[in-house]
Design a protein around this motif. Structure first.
Motif, mmCIF file in Angstrom:
data_model
loop_
_atom_site.group_PDB
_atom_site.id
_atom_site.type_symbol
_atom_site.label_atom_id
_atom_site.label_comp_id
_atom_site.label_asym_id
_atom_site.label_seq_id
_atom_site.Cartn_x
_atom_site.Cartn_y
_atom_site.Cartn_z
ATOM 1 N N VAL A 232 0.832 -1.208 0.000
ATOM 2 C CA VAL A 232 0.000 0.000 0.000
ATOM 3 C C VAL A 232 0.865 1.256 0.000
ATOM 4 O O VAL A 232 0.596 2.211 -0.748
ATOM 5 N N GLY A 233 1.909 1.266 0.837
ATOM 6 C CA GLY A 233 2.774 2.439 0.900
ATOM 7 C C GLY A 233 3.456 2.735 -0.422
ATOM 8 O O GLY A 233 3.490 3.893 -0.870
ATOM 9 N N LEU A 234 3.987 1.704 -1.075
ATOM 10 C CA LEU A 234 4.653 1.901 -2.362
ATOM 11 C C LEU A 234 3.671 2.332 -3.441
ATOM 12 O O LEU A 234 3.915 3.291 -4.180
ATOM 13 N N VAL A 241 2.370 10.998 -5.823
ATOM 14 C CA VAL A 241 3.426 11.915 -6.261
ATOM 15 C C VAL A 241 3.290 12.214 -7.749
ATOM 16 O O VAL A 241 3.431 13.359 -8.194
ATOM 17 N N VAL A 242 2.986 11.196 -8.540
ATOM 18 C CA VAL A 242 2.898 11.372 -9.992
ATOM 19 C C VAL A 242 1.670 12.178 -10.385
ATOM 20 O O VAL A 242 1.749 13.075 -11.244
ATOM 21 N N TYR A 243 0.517 11.914 -9.764
ATOM 22 C CA TYR A 243 -0.733 12.495 -10.245
ATOM 23 C C TYR A 243 -1.252 13.671 -9.422
ATOM 24 O O TYR A 243 -2.134 14.390 -9.905
ATOM 25 N N MET A 244 -0.729 13.899 -8.230
ATOM 26 C CA MET A 244 -1.300 14.950 -7.393
ATOM 27 C C MET A 244 -0.309 16.049 -7.035
ATOM 28 O O MET A 244 -0.727 17.100 -6.542
ATOM 29 N N VAL A 245 0.983 15.856 -7.259
ATOM 30 C CA VAL A 245 1.958 16.916 -7.032
ATOM 31 C C VAL A 245 1.979 17.819 -8.255
ATOM 32 O O VAL A 245 1.984 17.318 -9.385
ATOM 33 N N PRO A 246 1.967 19.149 -8.093
ATOM 34 C CA PRO A 246 1.981 20.063 -9.246
ATOM 35 C C PRO A 246 3.112 19.745 -10.216
ATOM 36 O O PRO A 246 4.240 19.475 -9.816
ATOM 37 N N ASP A 247 2.766 19.793 -11.511
ATOM 38 C CA ASP A 247 3.712 19.405 -12.550
ATOM 39 C C ASP A 247 4.661 20.560 -12.871
ATOM 40 O O ASP A 247 4.361 21.721 -12.677
ATOM 41 N N SER A 248 5.832 20.204 -13.378
ATOM 42 C CA SER A 248 6.833 21.179 -13.826
ATOM 43 C C SER A 248 7.750 20.499 -14.813
ATOM 44 O O SER A 248 7.851 19.267 -14.852
ATOM 45 N N SER A 249 8.436 21.290 -15.622
ATOM 46 C CA SER A 249 9.331 20.715 -16.628
ATOM 47 C C SER A 249 10.500 19.992 -15.984
ATOM 48 O O SER A 249 11.045 19.049 -16.556
ATOM 49 N N GLN A 250 10.901 20.413 -14.773
ATOM 50 C CA GLN A 250 12.021 19.761 -14.096
ATOM 51 C C GLN A 250 11.641 18.382 -13.569
ATOM 52 O O GLN A 250 12.503 17.554 -13.310
ATOM 53 N N ARG A 251 10.342 18.126 -13.388
ATOM 54 C CA ARG A 251 9.899 16.872 -12.797
ATOM 55 C C ARG A 251 9.598 15.800 -13.839
ATOM 56 O O ARG A 251 9.280 14.673 -13.484
ATOM 57 N N GLU A 252 9.695 16.117 -15.120
ATOM 58 C CA GLU A 252 9.300 15.153 -16.143
ATOM 59 C C GLU A 252 10.140 13.881 -16.086
ATOM 60 O O GLU A 252 9.609 12.775 -16.166
ATOM 61 N N GLU A 253 11.468 14.033 -15.954
ATOM 62 C CA GLU A 253 12.322 12.855 -15.893
ATOM 63 C C GLU A 253 12.081 12.057 -14.612
ATOM 64 O O GLU A 253 12.100 10.826 -14.624
#
Length: 307
Positions: A232-234, A241-253
């Motif tokens: 569950v934790g993983l 983190v992938v779907y709810m943290v605000p997106d940015s160009s630095q986070r794509e990788e």
């Protein structure tokens, strides 16, 4: 837009920008992980089907998790945008719901052991499993319909390892606020909601474990839940983190790496965590191997008699 506007109907996946040698190394590593995913989950699924001692609600839901993991990993090599988007989201949403049902099963088993067979009857288990699968596929179908109605007029490169929905939405030529709202609502339904219910279940489980008088009983009760807590934790942690943290160009990788772990490594870890920490599964495997060995011995004896 002008009438001569050309629409994009095919996309190119960017993936990781690596050398040819590194790509070959990763290809070999990922192929092994995929093989282990099929083997590990296939063995667990086979043992649950063949061993009558594992025909309990706990292993009933575990068999569904194994099916999801096999399907989840098998559909991350995209051939068609609509097919991948639908199946990937369907299996991901279904796994979220199956995990919260499994946490509820552990809660009933530990906090209400005398009523366990009544509360978790086969009818209830079947309804819960069917509800999880239905909700997952309905939710994915909504995403697929909303995505396929969008016009794409370039660029054609999806900066991801597969046709992940957020990466594809960035290439749309129109405002995608409806899609973003539906994705946020879906995250609340299959991530935040199930995670909160799971935490409530395990909080009550922990409270019940602390009340157990014998140390051996506390250790045994906690060991039955620790494996599910790891899964569950993983699963929920990476997905949020992938779907709810605000997106940015630095986070794509970083998102590509997390998505890779989420879709490839997590299905490998599930059978390892459940089998290595579960005496019943290991016992079922030993009995299956013993039956196989005895059948082989009998075949040799029969061949010697008739030869």
């Amino acid at each position: 837009m002008g009438s001569n506007q050309s629409w994009v109907t095919e996309f190119t996946l960017v993936g990781f920008q690596l050398s040819a040698q590194m790509e070959m190394l990763l290809f070999c590593i990922f192929s092994l992980f995929f093989a282990f995913t099929l083997l590990g989950n296939g063995v667990i699924l086979g043992l649950i089907c063949l061993d009558l001692r594992l025909h309990t609600p706990r292993y009933f839901f575990l068999s569904h998790l194994a099916i999801i993991d096999i399907s989840y990993a098998s559909n991350n090599v995209p051939k068609m945008l609509a097919n991948l988007t639908f199946l990937y989201l369907a299996f991901a949403a279904t796994e979220c719901l199956i995990l919260v049902v499994m946490s509820y099963d552990r809660f009933v088993a530990i906090c209400h052991p005398l009523r366990y067979t009544v509360i978790m009857s086969w009818r209830v288990c079947s309804v819960l499993a069917a509800t999880c699968w239905s909700c997952g596929f309905i939710l994915a179908l909504v995403h697929a319909i909303l995505l396929l109605r969008l016009p794409f007029c370039g660029p054609q490169e999806v900066n991801h390892l597969f046709c992940e929905i957020l990466s594809v939405l960035k290439l749309a030529c129109v405002d995608t606020w409806i899609n973003q709202v539906v994705i946020l609502a879906a995250c609340m339904f299959v991530l935040v909601g199930p995670l909160c219910l799971t935490l409530v279940s395990y909080t009550r489980i922990l409270w019940a474990i602390l009340k157990i008088q014998s140390r051996e009983g506390r250790v045994k009760a906690f060991s039955t839940c620790s494996s599910l807590l790891c899964v569950v934790g993983l699963f929920f942690g990476i997905a949020m983190v992938v779907y709810m943290v605000p997106d940015s160009s630095q986070r794509e990788e970083q998102e590509k790496a997390l998505s890779l772990f989420h879709s490839l490594f997590n299905p490998v870890l599930n059978p390892l965590i459940y089998s290595l920490r579960n005496a019943q599964v290991k016992g079922a495997l030993c009995r299956a191997l013993q039956r196989r060995s005895m059948q082989g011995t009998c075949s040799v004896v029969r061949w010697g008699v008739f030869s």
